[in-house]
Write a protein that holds these residues in place. Structure first.
Motif, PDB file in Angstrom:
ATOM      1  N   PHE A  70      -6.406  -5.864  -2.473  1.00 23.83           N
ATOM      2  CA  PHE A  70      -5.467  -4.814  -2.861  1.00 23.83           C
ATOM      3  C   PHE A  70      -4.925  -4.076  -1.638  1.00 23.83           C
ATOM      4  N   TYR A  71      -5.663  -4.100  -0.531  1.00 16.68           N
ATOM      5  CA  TYR A  71      -5.314  -3.365   0.688  1.00 16.68           C
ATOM      6  C   TYR A  71      -4.957  -4.286   1.840  1.00 16.68           C
ATOM      7  N   ALA A  72      -4.680  -5.553   1.554  1.00 15.62           N
ATOM      8  CA  ALA A  72      -4.505  -6.566   2.591  1.00 15.62           C
ATOM      9  C   ALA A  72      -3.576  -6.125   3.713  1.00 15.62           C
ATOM     10  N   SER A  73      -2.447  -5.541   3.409  1.00 20.25           N
ATOM     11  CA  SER A  73      -1.493  -5.173   4.454  1.00 20.25           C
ATOM     12  C   SER A  73      -1.955  -3.982   5.296  1.00 20.25           C
ATOM     13  N   HIS A  74      -3.013  -3.282   4.863  1.00 21.68           N
ATOM     14  CA  HIS A  74      -3.530  -2.131   5.608  1.00 21.68           C
ATOM     15  C   HIS A  74      -4.718  -2.482   6.502  1.00 21.68           C
ATOM     16  N   ILE A  75      -5.288  -3.660   6.330  1.00 19.08           N
ATOM     17  CA  ILE A  75      -6.479  -4.043   7.099  1.00 19.08           C
ATOM     18  C   ILE A  75      -6.065  -4.341   8.533  1.00 19.08           C
TER      19      ILE A  75
END
Length: 124
Positions: A70-75
């Protein structure tokens, strides 16, 4: 019950990642399991850590339930700890802001498309 826990974790993590109620300390934004004896933790500093012993699960081509999906682009940082023996297929799918991943010598296999969509990945 599982869906409720997943939604609650997602909302909590979204708040932490967006800085809502965030403090100077690094806190757990989201967590879960990714194998029989493996867990994943996403911290407020956007680090995804996989730990435990054994093989990681493989995920479908859309990786909806992959660690931190759900947070892939923030990792922005990935750490796989000693004891993990494989990286599952599509496990880091879409982590476009991930520049590097630390992989220990205990990892002996990497699944198909494990890092697909990781356009910022420059070092392993």
């Amino acid at each position: 019950m599982k869906q409720t826990c997943r939604k609650t974790t997602m909302m909590l993590a979204a708040g932490v990642l967006l800085g809502i109620g965030a403090s100077a300390q690094t806190t757990t934004a989201a967590s879960g399991t990714c194998g029989a004896d493996l867990t994943w933790v996403l911290t407020s500093d956007s680090t995804l850590t996989i730990s435990g012993a054994g093989a990681m699960e493989n995920y479908d081509s859309y990786a909806l339930f992959a660690p931190g999906a759900f947070y892939a682009s923030h990792i922005t940082s990935g750490v796989i700890e000693e004891g993990v023996t494989s990286i599952g297929g599509s496990a880091f799918y879409g982590c476009s802001g991930l520049p590097s991943v630390s992989i220990p010598s205990t990892v002996t296999s990497i699944g198909i498309a494990a890092f697909l969509g990781c356009s910022g990945l420059t070092a392993v």
